[in-house]
Scaffold this motif. Structure first.
Motif, short mmCIF file in Angstrom:
data_model
loop_
_atom_site.label_atom_id
_atom_site.label_comp_id
_atom_site.label_asym_id
_atom_site.label_seq_id
_atom_site.Cartn_x
_atom_site.Cartn_y
_atom_site.Cartn_z
N HIS A 96 -12.88 -8.95 -0.42
CA HIS A 96 -12.03 -8.44 -1.50
C HIS A 96 -11.01 -7.43 -0.98
O HIS A 96 -11.20 -6.83 0.08
CB HIS A 96 -12.89 -7.75 -2.57
N ARG A 97 -9.98 -7.24 -1.75
CA ARG A 97 -8.99 -6.19 -1.45
C ARG A 97 -8.59 -5.51 -2.76
O ARG A 97 -8.73 -6.14 -3.83
CB ARG A 97 -7.76 -6.79 -0.76
N PRO A 98 -8.09 -4.29 -2.68
CA PRO A 98 -7.60 -3.66 -3.90
C PRO A 98 -6.46 -4.50 -4.50
O PRO A 98 -5.65 -5.06 -3.75
CB PRO A 98 -7.08 -2.31 -3.42
N ALA A 99 -6.43 -4.59 -5.81
CA ALA A 99 -5.42 -5.42 -6.48
C ALA A 99 -4.01 -4.98 -6.12
O ALA A 99 -3.10 -5.79 -6.05
CB ALA A 99 -5.63 -5.35 -7.98
N SER A 100 -3.84 -3.68 -5.86
CA SER A 100 -2.52 -3.24 -5.40
C SER A 100 -2.70 -2.14 -4.37
O SER A 100 -3.72 -1.45 -4.35
CB SER A 100 -1.71 -2.72 -6.58
N THR A 101 -1.70 -2.01 -3.51
CA THR A 101 -1.72 -0.95 -2.49
C THR A 101 -0.63 0.05 -2.84
O THR A 101 0.54 -0.34 -2.96
CB THR A 101 -1.46 -1.55 -1.08
N ASP A 102 -1.02 1.30 -3.01
CA ASP A 102 -0.05 2.33 -3.37
C ASP A 102 0.70 2.79 -2.12
O ASP A 102 0.09 2.94 -1.06
CB ASP A 102 -0.80 3.51 -3.99
N HIS A 103 1.99 3.02 -2.24
CA HIS A 103 2.75 3.47 -1.07
C HIS A 103 2.57 4.97 -0.82
O HIS A 103 2.88 5.47 0.24
CB HIS A 103 4.24 3.15 -1.23
N HIS A 104 2.07 5.67 -1.84
CA HIS A 104 1.82 7.10 -1.69
C HIS A 104 0.33 7.36 -1.81
O HIS A 104 -0.38 6.58 -2.46
CB HIS A 104 2.57 7.89 -2.76
N LYS A 105 -0.11 8.45 -1.22
CA LYS A 105 -1.53 8.80 -1.31
C LYS A 105 -1.91 9.01 -2.79
O LYS A 105 -1.29 9.83 -3.47
CB LYS A 105 -1.78 10.08 -0.50
N VAL A 106 -2.92 8.28 -3.22
CA VAL A 106 -3.35 8.40 -4.61
C VAL A 106 -4.08 9.73 -4.79
O VAL A 106 -4.87 10.14 -3.93
CB VAL A 106 -4.31 7.22 -4.98
N LYS A 107 -3.80 10.43 -5.88
CA LYS A 107 -4.46 11.73 -6.11
C LYS A 107 -5.96 11.51 -6.27
O LYS A 107 -6.41 10.54 -6.88
CB LYS A 107 -3.88 12.38 -7.37
N LYS A 108 -6.71 12.47 -5.71
CA LYS A 108 -8.17 12.36 -5.66
C LYS A 108 -8.80 11.92 -7.00
O LYS A 108 -9.61 11.01 -7.04
CB LYS A 108 -8.74 13.73 -5.25
N LEU A 109 -8.39 12.57 -8.05
CA LEU A 109 -9.01 12.29 -9.35
C LEU A 109 -8.61 10.92 -9.91
O LEU A 109 -9.24 10.39 -10.82
CB LEU A 109 -8.67 13.41 -10.36
N GLU A 110 -7.55 10.34 -9.34
CA GLU A 110 -7.06 9.05 -9.85
C GLU A 110 -7.70 7.86 -9.13
O GLU A 110 -7.66 6.74 -9.62
CB GLU A 110 -5.53 8.96 -9.65
N VAL A 111 -8.32 8.14 -7.95
CA VAL A 111 -8.80 7.04 -7.10
C VAL A 111 -9.76 6.12 -7.85
O VAL A 111 -9.57 4.90 -7.88
CB VAL A 111 -9.48 7.58 -5.81
N SER A 112 -10.77 6.71 -8.51
CA SER A 112 -11.79 5.88 -9.13
C SER A 112 -11.23 5.08 -10.32
O SER A 112 -11.76 4.04 -10.68
CB SER A 112 -12.96 6.73 -9.58
N LYS A 113 -10.12 5.53 -10.87
CA LYS A 113 -9.52 4.80 -11.99
C LYS A 113 -8.71 3.62 -11.47
O LYS A 113 -8.36 2.72 -12.21
CB LYS A 113 -8.58 5.72 -12.78
#
Ligand code: C5P
Length: 211
Positions: A96-113
């Motif tokens: 599996h892979r993440p449905a999308s790859t963010d170009h910027h570092k995702v904020k810690k609290l947003e990762v699990s969402k």
């Protein structure tokens, strides 16, 4: 000497990126695939090694193509497969892979969402579909339970000529220098290789699949 034989081998893990600093992967060290590449060159074959990110040096006289994600590995394997006589897929591809790859570092609290996973292509199954008569295709199956039964199922499902089945447990498989393997063929042969160094096993595997 097996001079005219073109051997294509995949090794190592893939990385599936969530953002520039986080990925999903697995503990594959690449040792089994690199040992196969070394043994294949020793036997006189021409070897292309498609490798995920590992810290191993490229074995001498092996042409290595480094890849990162499963989709990159798929492209490179499909590119070289038509001209290979023998293909061995020992990479531990992430399913599996993440449905999308963010170009910027995702904020810690947003990762699990943000982690929605989608399936990666099954590279080996894809190669099994375009295999021509005379081409030999070998897969690996790392199993934690009912390993022979599960291995046979994968052999059929992916249209393989051989599958190397190993049980994943402490001190076996993944990061270990040693392994224990049962080779099963589409013609019903079954060969057990007792626990040993991966290079010794690699030589035995090659002798079985390309005698
Ligand atoms: O189904 P499973 O992942 O256990 O099968 C293992 C075999 O399939 C290995 O040879 C591995 O390299 C290959 N594989 C693949 N693409 C995937 C998953 C596994 O080529 N997405």
């Amino acid at each position: 000497m097996k001079k005219a034989v073109k051997c294509l081998i995949s090794a190592g893990p893939t990385r599936e990126w969530l953002d520039p600093v986080r990925f999903i992967s697995n503990p594959s060290s690449g040792k089994m695939g690199y040992a196969l590449a070394k043994a294949a060159v020793e036997s006189g074959m021409e070897v292309i090694l498609v490798s995920g990110p590992v810290s191993l040096p490229c074995p001498e006289n092996v042409e290595r193509k480094m890849v990162n994600t499963a989709r990159e590995m798929n492209e490179v394997m499909k590119n070289y497969f038509p001209s290979a006589n023998l293909t061995i897929m020992s990479a531990a591809v992430c399913d599996h892979r993440p449905a999308s790859t963010d170009h910027h570092k995702v904020k810690k609290l947003e990762v699990s969402k943000n982690i929605t996973l989608v399936p990666n292509p099954d590279i080996l199954e894809g190669l099994g579909k375009i295999k021509r008569p005379g081409q030999i295709l070998v897969g690996f199956a790392a199993e934690t339970e009912r390993h022979l039964e599960n291995g046979k199922k994968k052999l059929r499902q992916k249209n393989l000529d051989w599958i190397a089945v190993n049980e994943v447990a402490e001190g076996k498989g993944f990061e270990s220098d040693k392994n224990e393997i049962t080779m099963i063929s589409s013609t019903g042969q079954s060969i057990f290789f007792e626990r040993g160094e991966k290079l010794l096993l690699a030589r035995k595997i090659l002798d079985a699949v390309w005698p």
